[in-house]
Write an enzyme that holds these catalytic residues in place. Structure first.
Site, PDB file in Angstrom:
ATOM      1  N   LYS A  22      -0.927  -2.619  -5.509  1.00 40.12           N
ATOM      2  CA  LYS A  22       0.297  -2.988  -4.770  1.00 40.12           C
ATOM      3  C   LYS A  22      -0.030  -3.912  -3.596  1.00 40.12           C
ATOM      4  O   LYS A  22       0.469  -5.035  -3.516  1.00 40.12           O
ATOM      5  CB  LYS A  22       0.978  -1.718  -4.258  1.00 40.12           C
ATOM      6  CG  LYS A  22       2.021  -1.930  -3.175  1.00 40.12           C
ATOM      7  CD  LYS A  22       2.541  -0.581  -2.698  1.00 40.12           C
ATOM      8  CE  LYS A  22       3.294  -0.632  -1.407  1.00 40.12           C
ATOM      9  NZ  LYS A  22       2.452  -0.865  -0.237  1.00 40.12           N
ATOM     10  N   ASN A  23      -0.875  -3.459  -2.698  1.00 39.33           N
ATOM     11  CA  ASN A  23      -1.156  -4.274  -1.513  1.00 39.33           C
ATOM     12  C   ASN A  23      -1.911  -5.545  -1.875  1.00 39.33           C
ATOM     13  O   ASN A  23      -1.745  -6.579  -1.235  1.00 39.33           O
ATOM     14  CB  ASN A  23      -1.944  -3.469  -0.471  1.00 39.33           C
ATOM     15  CG  ASN A  23      -1.099  -2.362   0.136  1.00 39.33           C
ATOM     16  OD1 ASN A  23       0.114  -2.350  -0.031  1.00 39.33           O
ATOM     17  ND2 ASN A  23      -1.735  -1.427   0.826  1.00 39.33           N
ATOM     18  N   ARG A  92       7.948  -3.954   4.900  1.00 32.40           N
ATOM     19  CA  ARG A  92       7.117  -4.358   6.024  1.00 32.40           C
ATOM     20  C   ARG A  92       6.217  -5.562   5.653  1.00 32.40           C
ATOM     21  O   ARG A  92       5.935  -6.425   6.470  1.00 32.40           O
ATOM     22  CB  ARG A  92       6.290  -3.136   6.441  1.00 32.40           C
ATOM     23  CG  ARG A  92       4.993  -3.403   7.077  1.00 32.40           C
ATOM     24  CD  ARG A  92       5.092  -3.469   8.578  1.00 32.40           C
ATOM     25  NE  ARG A  92       3.903  -4.095   9.110  1.00 32.40           N
ATOM     26  CZ  ARG A  92       3.689  -4.344  10.370  1.00 32.40           C
ATOM     27  NH1 ARG A  92       4.587  -4.015  11.250  1.00 32.40           N
ATOM     28  NH2 ARG A  92       2.600  -4.920  10.764  1.00 32.40           N
ATOM     29  N   CYS A 116       8.442   2.318  11.375  1.00 32.11           N
ATOM     30  CA  CYS A 116       8.804   2.980  10.125  1.00 32.11           C
ATOM     31  C   CYS A 116       8.364   4.431  10.220  1.00 32.11           C
ATOM     32  O   CYS A 116       7.897   4.873  11.266  1.00 32.11           O
ATOM     33  CB  CYS A 116       8.201   2.260   8.929  1.00 32.11           C
ATOM     34  SG  CYS A 116       6.431   2.432   8.829  1.00 32.11           S
ATOM     35  N   ARG A 121       5.039  -0.284  14.237  1.00 31.96           N
ATOM     36  CA  ARG A 121       4.191  -1.252  13.535  1.00 31.96           C
ATOM     37  C   ARG A 121       4.385  -2.634  14.146  1.00 31.96           C
ATOM     38  O   ARG A 121       5.034  -3.506  13.578  1.00 31.96           O
ATOM     39  CB  ARG A 121       4.484  -1.225  12.037  1.00 31.96           C
ATOM     40  CG  ARG A 121       4.132   0.138  11.454  1.00 31.96           C
ATOM     41  CD  ARG A 121       4.300   0.213   9.976  1.00 31.96           C
ATOM     42  NE  ARG A 121       3.200  -0.377   9.245  1.00 31.96           N
ATOM     43  CZ  ARG A 121       3.039  -0.243   7.934  1.00 31.96           C
ATOM     44  NH1 ARG A 121       3.893   0.434   7.233  1.00 31.96           N
ATOM     45  NH2 ARG A 121       2.007  -0.803   7.334  1.00 31.96           N
ATOM     46  N   PRO A 122       3.785  -2.835  15.325  1.00 34.69           N
ATOM     47  CA  PRO A 122       3.961  -4.129  16.004  1.00 34.69           C
ATOM     48  C   PRO A 122       3.209  -5.250  15.289  1.00 34.69           C
ATOM     49  O   PRO A 122       2.388  -4.993  14.405  1.00 34.69           O
ATOM     50  CB  PRO A 122       3.352  -3.883  17.388  1.00 34.69           C
ATOM     51  CG  PRO A 122       2.407  -2.753  17.210  1.00 34.69           C
ATOM     52  CD  PRO A 122       2.902  -1.936  16.053  1.00 34.69           C
ATOM     53  N   ASP A 124       1.804  -7.846  17.288  1.00 32.75           N
ATOM     54  CA  ASP A 124       1.202  -8.586  18.400  1.00 32.75           C
ATOM     55  C   ASP A 124      -0.139  -9.226  18.017  1.00 32.75           C
ATOM     56  O   ASP A 124      -0.453 -10.338  18.438  1.00 32.75           O
ATOM     57  CB  ASP A 124       1.037  -7.656  19.619  1.00 32.75           C
ATOM     58  CG  ASP A 124       0.258  -6.385  19.272  1.00 32.75           C
ATOM     59  OD1 ASP A 124       0.509  -5.798  18.202  1.00 32.75           O
ATOM     60  OD2 ASP A 124      -0.620  -5.988  20.059  1.00 32.75           O
ATOM     61  N   ASP A 305      -4.104   5.628   3.681  1.00 35.97           N
ATOM     62  CA  ASP A 305      -3.111   5.762   2.617  1.00 35.97           C
ATOM     63  C   ASP A 305      -3.391   6.947   1.686  1.00 35.97           C
ATOM     64  O   ASP A 305      -2.545   7.294   0.867  1.00 35.97           O
ATOM     65  CB  ASP A 305      -3.023   4.460   1.789  1.00 35.97           C
ATOM     66  CG  ASP A 305      -2.312   3.354   2.567  1.00 35.97           C
ATOM     67  OD1 ASP A 305      -1.753   3.639   3.638  1.00 35.97           O
ATOM     68  OD2 ASP A 305      -2.324   2.205   2.099  1.00 35.97           O
ATOM     69  N   ILE A 327      -5.492   5.548  12.230  1.00 35.60           N
ATOM     70  CA  ILE A 327      -4.897   4.222  11.977  1.00 35.60           C
ATOM     71  C   ILE A 327      -3.421   4.172  12.364  1.00 35.60           C
ATOM     72  O   ILE A 327      -2.990   3.261  13.066  1.00 35.60           O
ATOM     73  CB  ILE A 327      -5.060   3.809  10.484  1.00 35.60           C
ATOM     74  CG1 ILE A 327      -6.526   3.931  10.041  1.00 35.60           C
ATOM     75  CG2 ILE A 327      -4.540   2.395  10.252  1.00 35.60           C
ATOM     76  CD1 ILE A 327      -7.506   3.000  10.706  1.00 35.60           C
ATOM     77  N   ARG A 398       8.289   2.638  -4.793  1.00 38.16           N
ATOM     78  CA  ARG A 398       7.831   1.431  -4.084  1.00 38.16           C
ATOM     79  C   ARG A 398       6.373   1.108  -4.427  1.00 38.16           C
ATOM     80  O   ARG A 398       5.960  -0.042  -4.346  1.00 38.16           O
ATOM     81  CB  ARG A 398       7.932   1.651  -2.569  1.00 38.16           C
ATOM     82  CG  ARG A 398       9.349   1.709  -2.070  1.00 38.16           C
ATOM     83  CD  ARG A 398       9.376   1.824  -0.586  1.00 38.16           C
ATOM     84  NE  ARG A 398       8.633   0.695  -0.009  1.00 38.16           N
ATOM     85  CZ  ARG A 398       8.537   0.454   1.277  1.00 38.16           C
ATOM     86  NH1 ARG A 398       9.140   1.242   2.137  1.00 38.16           N
ATOM     87  NH2 ARG A 398       7.846  -0.573   1.705  1.00 38.16           N
TER      88      ARG A 398
HETATM   89  C1  UD1 Z   1      -1.927  -2.494   5.453  1.00 41.09           C
HETATM   90  C2  UD1 Z   1      -1.435  -1.848   4.177  1.00 41.09           C
HETATM   91  C3  UD1 Z   1      -1.158  -0.353   4.393  1.00 41.09           C
HETATM   92  C4  UD1 Z   1      -2.396   0.338   4.983  1.00 41.09           C
HETATM   93  C5  UD1 Z   1      -2.871  -0.407   6.219  1.00 41.09           C
HETATM   94  C6  UD1 Z   1      -4.170   0.165   6.788  1.00 41.09           C
HETATM   95  C7  UD1 Z   1      -0.259  -3.650   3.053  1.00 41.09           C
HETATM   96  C8  UD1 Z   1       1.035  -4.193   2.565  1.00 41.09           C
HETATM   97  N1  UD1 Z   1      -0.220  -2.507   3.740  1.00 41.09           N
HETATM   98  O1  UD1 Z   1      -0.872  -2.401   6.402  1.00 41.09           O
HETATM   99  O2  UD1 Z   1      -0.819   0.235   3.137  1.00 41.09           O
HETATM  100  O3  UD1 Z   1      -2.042   1.657   5.349  1.00 41.09           O
HETATM  101  O4  UD1 Z   1      -3.107  -1.803   5.912  1.00 41.09           O
HETATM  102  O5  UD1 Z   1      -5.157   0.168   5.829  1.00 41.09           O
HETATM  103  O6  UD1 Z   1      -1.305  -4.200   2.767  1.00 41.09           O
HETATM  104  N2  UD1 Z   1      -1.283  -2.956  14.557  1.00 41.09           N
HETATM  105  C9  UD1 Z   1      -0.916  -3.368  15.821  1.00 41.09           C
HETATM  106  N3  UD1 Z   1      -0.574  -4.679  15.994  1.00 41.09           N
HETATM  107  C10 UD1 Z   1      -0.586  -5.584  14.984  1.00 41.09           C
HETATM  108  C11 UD1 Z   1      -0.966  -5.158  13.690  1.00 41.09           C
HETATM  109  C12 UD1 Z   1      -1.309  -3.829  13.508  1.00 41.09           C
HETATM  110  O7  UD1 Z   1      -0.890  -2.587  16.762  1.00 41.09           O
HETATM  111  O8  UD1 Z   1      -0.259  -6.768  15.214  1.00 41.09           O
HETATM  112  C13 UD1 Z   1      -1.608  -1.532  14.328  1.00 41.09           C
HETATM  113  C14 UD1 Z   1      -0.589  -0.878  13.393  1.00 41.09           C
HETATM  114  O9  UD1 Z   1       0.548  -0.451  14.098  1.00 41.09           O
HETATM  115  C15 UD1 Z   1      -1.378   0.251  12.796  1.00 41.09           C
HETATM  116  C16 UD1 Z   1      -2.805  -0.323  12.722  1.00 41.09           C
HETATM  117  O10 UD1 Z   1      -2.836  -1.429  13.622  1.00 41.09           O
HETATM  118  O11 UD1 Z   1      -1.366   1.354  13.659  1.00 41.09           O
HETATM  119  C17 UD1 Z   1      -3.205  -0.777  11.328  1.00 41.09           C
HETATM  120  O12 UD1 Z   1      -2.358  -1.811  10.895  1.00 41.09           O
HETATM  121  P1  UD1 Z   1      -2.791  -2.938   9.847  1.00 41.09           P
HETATM  122  O13 UD1 Z   1      -4.246  -2.833   9.552  1.00 41.09           O
HETATM  123  O14 UD1 Z   1      -2.263  -4.233  10.341  1.00 41.09           O
HETATM  124  O15 UD1 Z   1      -1.987  -2.472   8.568  1.00 41.09           O
HETATM  125  P2  UD1 Z   1      -0.906  -3.273   7.739  1.00 41.09           P
HETATM  126  O16 UD1 Z   1      -1.402  -4.636   7.425  1.00 41.09           O
HETATM  127  O17 UD1 Z   1       0.421  -3.127   8.371  1.00 41.09           O
END
Ligand code: UD1
Length: 419
Positions: A22-23, A92, A116, A121-122, A124, A305, A327, A398
């Protein structure tokens, strides 16, 4: 509303194959925006998140054709970078279009993804990294609006190896002017796959599989045909279903090397693991030991996950376990549902969970409120003797093509009923 009915309480025994990732597939679909011409993706999972992503691409002007698990995308006709709210809200991962749309159109506008069920899930980290490459973001709490006069290669160090931010920087960098070096990049297999896909399309990425990626910008990418790798989280789900019921299961088409952290845990619990060609055979008849302490971590650590599913399994371990979620900030939502079944768990703060194993779980009416938590409830129901019902199947769809079909192949008594 659809509802999954499960008669649990018997050890699983059988074989099931794993769908495409999926991802892994979602990000490749966003990357096709960078390619003017037909991209063919084989082994795409037939799940609702993919349908939402195709809807989003079509709304931007792309042509998308799908035949079973093969998808043909032609982004030549893309005519806008203004993403419609409906699909962005549904998923997302729409945020993964930031990098590709900036690369292709020099601008992007989309609703800001809210929090969510698993926490805030920012974006930044994405914004700061792309700013280094010459992108200007407007201050707007509701929408992400960004533009650039031309992406420029840069030296970027992520404060945290965010999967999404790494993917966005990569996709922005492939068509940028000059070289981008990304330090502290995420190393998840989905990123490695994205790098290989982009390189096959003509990108110049080195350092693949490490936390330092170097991207030399090129003038354009060309169409490619690519096969999506199998889904490591779905493979993990079926292995954990086997472990939960102390069964013997064969998971075919499993990405074995991507599952090392899970297989280590299963072995420590007492399971025996054997490899056959592209398949994992798990004998979990004696997999009753608790896990004294486990923390989720970025790859190659234990994946967040799979955390909820492991939690479900440990509710029946012979002793107490502890899990720390590092995470996401709010990923213990299934605890209340598991308690309804007689499980003994305590959330110590939003990040730490103690699980005291009980000898038996009772069947119950359960409600899924997010994807992986939903799969964890299915696993819990497989352990409880008697009939359980799980609502909220849309969340499960999903990410799983047909979890009931696959569990039946593994010997479970499970069916989805329309009510
Ligand atoms: C992706 C995966 C998700 C998996 C996650 C961690 C997809 C579609 N989804 O999500 O299934 O659980 O990796 O392996 O591929 N964060 C910030 N600021 C940012 C970005 C992230 O604070 O700009 C925080 C998030 O809130 C979270 C953590 O960093 O707490 C991890 O997020 P991230 O690694 O970015 O995961 P996703 O890409 O959203």
């Amino acid at each position: 509303m659809d509802c999954i009915h499960i008669h649990g309480g018997k050890p699983l025994e059988g074989e099931a194959a794993v769908q495409g990732s999926k991802n892994g597939a979602l990000v490749l679909v966003t990357a096709t925006v960078l390619i003017k011409g037909q991209t063919v993706l084989h082994n795409c999972p037939q799940i609702t998140d993919m349908d939402e992503m195709f809807g989003l691409l079509k709304a931007l002007g792309c042509q998308v054709k799908r035949e079973a698990s093969t998808v043909i995308i032609d982004a030549s006709s893309l005519h806008t970078s203004d993403c419609p709210a409906k699909q962005v809200r549904a998923m997302r991962s729409s945020v993964m279009l930031l990098g590709p749309l900036l690369g292709r159109c020099g601008s992007v506008s989309m609703e800001r993804p809210g929090g969510c069920m698993i926490g805030k899930r920012p974006v930044d980290i994405h914004e700061t990294a792309l700013t280094c490459m010459g992108v200007r973001f407007q201050k707007d709490e509701k929408r992400i609006r960004a533009e650039t006069e031309g992406l420029k290669g840069a030296e970027i160090c992520l404060p945290f190896p965010s999967v999404g931010a790494t993917e966005n920087v990569l996709m922005a960098a492939v068509l940028a002017e000059g070289t981008t070096t990304l330090y502290n990049a995420a190393q998840e297999p989905e990123i490695t796959q994205l790098c290989h896909f982009l390189n096959e399309a003509g990108a110049k990425i080195t350092g693949i599989g490490t936390n330092c990626l170097m991207v030399r910008g090129v003038g354009k990418l060309h169409p490619v045909t690519f096969t999506v790798m199998p889904d490591r989280i779905v493979a993990g789900t079926y292995l954990l279903a086997g472990a939960a019921t102390r069964g013997i299961v064969t998971v075919k088409n499993a990405p074995v090397r991507q599952l090392t952290s899970l297989l280590d845990v299963l072995r420590k619990m007492g399971a025996m693991v054997r490899y056959e060609e592209n398949a994992i055979v798990l004998d979990a008849v004696r997999a009753g030991k608790p896990v004294p302490y486990l923390r989720t971590a970025v790859y190659p650590g234990f994946p967040t996950d799979l955390q909820s599913m492991l939690t479900a399994v440990l509710t029946r371990a012979e002793g107490s376990s502890a899990i720390e979620e590092t995470i996401f900030e709010d990923r213990f939502k299934i605890v209340r549902e598991l308690q309804k079944m007689g499980a003994d768990l305590k959330v110590e703060n939003n990040r730490k969970l103690r699980i005291y194993g009980v000898s038996k779980l009772y069947p119950a009416r359960l409600t899924a409120c997010e994807l992986r938590g939903g799969a964890a409830l299915v696993i819990a129901a497989l352990m409880a003797e008697g009939e359980s019902e799980i609502r909220g199947c849309d969340y499960i769809r999903r990410g799983y093509e047909d979890i009931c079909r696959d569990l039946r192949l593994l010997g479970a008594d499970v069916e989805e009923k329309r009510e």
